[in-house]
Design an enzyme around this catalytic site. Structure first.
Site, PDB file in Angstrom:
ATOM      1  N   ASN A  12       0.878  -1.180   0.000  1.00 36.18           N
ATOM      2  CA  ASN A  12       0.000   0.000   0.000  1.00 36.18           C
ATOM      3  C   ASN A  12       0.908   1.220   0.000  1.00 36.18           C
ATOM      4  OD1 ASN A  12      -1.765   2.065   0.560  1.00 36.18           O
ATOM      5  ND2 ASN A  12      -2.314   1.348   2.621  1.00 36.18           N
ATOM      6  N   TRP A  13       0.977   1.868  -1.145  1.00 38.83           N
ATOM      7  CA  TRP A  13       1.887   3.018  -1.262  1.00 38.83           C
ATOM      8  C   TRP A  13       1.325   4.280  -0.607  1.00 38.83           C
ATOM      9  CZ3 TRP A  13       5.163   3.499  -6.408  1.00 38.83           C
ATOM     10  CH2 TRP A  13       6.105   2.466  -6.426  1.00 38.83           C
ATOM     11  N   LYS A  14       0.056   4.229  -0.195  1.00 43.41           N
ATOM     12  CA  LYS A  14      -0.583   5.395   0.451  1.00 43.41           C
ATOM     13  C   LYS A  14      -0.389   6.635  -0.421  1.00 43.41           C
ATOM     14  CE  LYS A  14      -0.055   3.061   4.807  1.00 43.41           C
ATOM     15  NZ  LYS A  14       0.077   3.126   6.261  1.00 43.41           N
ATOM     16  N   HIS A 100      -9.460   1.211   4.977  1.00 41.15           N
ATOM     17  CA  HIS A 100      -8.173   1.341   5.691  1.00 41.15           C
ATOM     18  C   HIS A 100      -8.372   2.280   6.882  1.00 41.15           C
ATOM     19  CE1 HIS A 100      -4.056   2.442   6.594  1.00 41.15           C
ATOM     20  NE2 HIS A 100      -3.685   1.349   5.949  1.00 41.15           N
ATOM     21  N   GLU A 102      -6.701   4.596   7.983  1.00 35.27           N
ATOM     22  CA  GLU A 102      -6.436   6.015   7.694  1.00 35.27           C
ATOM     23  C   GLU A 102      -7.639   6.654   7.011  1.00 35.27           C
ATOM     24  OE1 GLU A 102      -2.671   5.391   5.708  1.00 35.27           O
ATOM     25  OE2 GLU A 102      -1.772   4.837   7.629  1.00 35.27           O
ATOM     26  N   GLU A 170      -5.347  -5.082  10.615  1.00 42.23           N
ATOM     27  CA  GLU A 170      -4.312  -4.073  10.803  1.00 42.23           C
ATOM     28  C   GLU A 170      -4.567  -3.299  12.091  1.00 42.23           C
ATOM     29  OE1 GLU A 170      -2.351  -2.994   6.810  1.00 42.23           O
ATOM     30  OE2 GLU A 170      -4.006  -1.631   7.139  1.00 42.23           O
ATOM     31  N   GLY A 176       2.712   1.919  10.738  1.00 38.27           N
ATOM     32  CA  GLY A 176       3.730   2.970  10.600  1.00 38.27           C
ATOM     33  C   GLY A 176       4.486   3.284  11.880  1.00 38.27           C
ATOM     34  N   SER A 215       3.479  -2.503  10.251  1.00 34.80           N
ATOM     35  CA  SER A 215       4.918  -2.617  10.512  1.00 34.80           C
ATOM     36  C   SER A 215       5.509  -3.975  10.121  1.00 34.80           C
ATOM     37  CB  SER A 215       5.231  -2.274  11.976  1.00 34.80           C
ATOM     38  OG  SER A 215       4.895  -0.911  12.230  1.00 34.80           O
ATOM     39  N   GLY A 236       2.779  -1.238   4.226  1.00 32.37           N
ATOM     40  CA  GLY A 236       2.846   0.183   3.887  1.00 32.37           C
ATOM     41  C   GLY A 236       4.273   0.589   3.581  1.00 32.37           C
ATOM     42  N   GLY A 237       4.953   1.161   4.583  1.00 29.93           N
ATOM     43  CA  GLY A 237       6.290   1.729   4.400  1.00 29.93           C
ATOM     44  C   GLY A 237       7.266   0.835   3.660  1.00 29.93           C
TER      45      GLY A 237
HETATM   46  P1  PGA Z   1       2.972   0.025   7.602  1.00 26.00           P
HETATM   47  O1  PGA Z   1       1.491   0.277   7.039  1.00 26.00           O
HETATM   48  O2  PGA Z   1       3.481  -1.239   6.969  1.00 26.00           O
HETATM   49  O3  PGA Z   1       3.751   1.222   7.149  1.00 26.00           O
HETATM   50  O4  PGA Z   1       2.862  -0.099   9.080  1.00 26.00           O
HETATM   51  C1  PGA Z   1       0.614  -0.795   6.892  1.00 26.00           C
HETATM   52  C2  PGA Z   1      -0.687  -0.320   6.291  1.00 26.00           C
HETATM   53  O5  PGA Z   1      -1.166   0.766   6.630  1.00 26.00           O
HETATM   54  O6  PGA Z   1      -1.295  -1.033   5.451  1.00 26.00           O
END
Ligand code: PGA
Length: 255
Positions: A12-14, A100, A102, A170, A176, A215, A236-237
């Site tokens: 997930n590149w957000k 998600h 977010e 999640e 993150g 993470s 994500g990251g």
């Molecule tokens: P993260 O994000 O790997 O940076 O913790 C995961 C996500 O939000 O899908």
């Protein structure tokens, strides 16, 4: 005993990525390509909507699929700035993340809206990756499973099936932050969620892929993937760097 399902490793590149990052995406596609003949997993990167079309062309011919990060619940209409499921399909997306944390936090998305988005995705032939997860406070209060149960019941539509739906657990506090639940806690939650899916969807519920997200890194992927009820990851990251993403992919054992 849950059936074996083909794992999915999804990035997930957000809100990261312009055309400058397409070469990095190409490196991910090429790395995934190298494992094509005996790859024990499916690989997917969910890019910003503006990049879907070019991302699809960049990875063409590779086993890497491209997805979106959100879609509107309506087919079309007066929703300035929103993206419909049909638009994502038109751009070449195969999947879309919905709900998600977010999106739930930044845009106040509720379970019923998330369900509407999943239904809109399904109507267009997209796989919906439905996200659920508790906050730190909810975990400390001992209600993490109740929270996830409510989100699952409210966000997953009736037509959810292994062919059109993936569920991602999640924990909000793990996203993150570099923090993850203990392996025992991940396993306990995944086993619990698997049971919820089985109760609601019967045999099909044992085959809906259940990803862990929050993470996930090259350093912890192997131990997380060793949990039998974890069918892959939403990353994500670490999905922004081809080296990290491919190292996570390499940690997936054959099942
Ligand atoms: P993260 O994000 O790997 O940076 O913790 C995961 C996500 O939000 O899908």
């Amino acid at each position: 005993m849950a059936e074996t399902v083909r794992p999915l490793i999804a990035g997930n590149w957000k809100m990261n990525g312009t055309s400058a990052e397409l070469p990095e995406l190409k490196r991910i596609a090429d790395g995934a390509e190298g494992t094509r003949s005996n790859s024990p997993y499916d690989a997917l990167i969910c890019v910003p909507a503006t990049l879907v079309d070019r991302a699809v062309r960049t990875v063409a011919g590779s086993p890497l699929a491209i997805g979106g990060q959100d879609c509107h619940g309506a087919e079309n209409g007066a929703h300035t700035g929103d993206i419909s499921a049909a638009m994502l399909v038109d751009a070449g997306a195969a999947s879309v993340i919905v709900g998600h944390s977010e999106r739930r936090a930044d845009h106040g998305e509720t379970d019923i809206e998330v369900m509407g988005k999943a239904l809109a995705a399904h109507a267009q032939g997209l796989t919906a990756i439905v996200c659920v997860g508790e906050t730190r406070q909810e975990r400390e209060d001992g209600v993490a499973m109740d929270v996830v149960d409510t989100q699952l019941a409210g966000s997953l539509p009736k037509d959810a099936a292994p062919e059109n739906t993936v569920v991602a657990y999640e924990p909000v506090w793990a996203i993150g932050t570099g923090l993850t639940p203990s392996l025992h806690d991940i396993e306990a939650m995944h086993d619990h969620m698997r049971e919820q899916l089985r109760e609601r969807f019967g045999a099909a519920g044992t085959r809906i892929r259940l990803l862990y997200g929050g993470s996930v890194k090259p350093a912890n992927a192997e131990e997380i993937f060793a949990i039998s009820s974890v069918d892959g990851a939403l990353i994500g990251g670490a999905s922004l760097k081809s080296g990290d993403f491919l190292a996570i992919c390499a940690a997936m054992p054959a099942r």
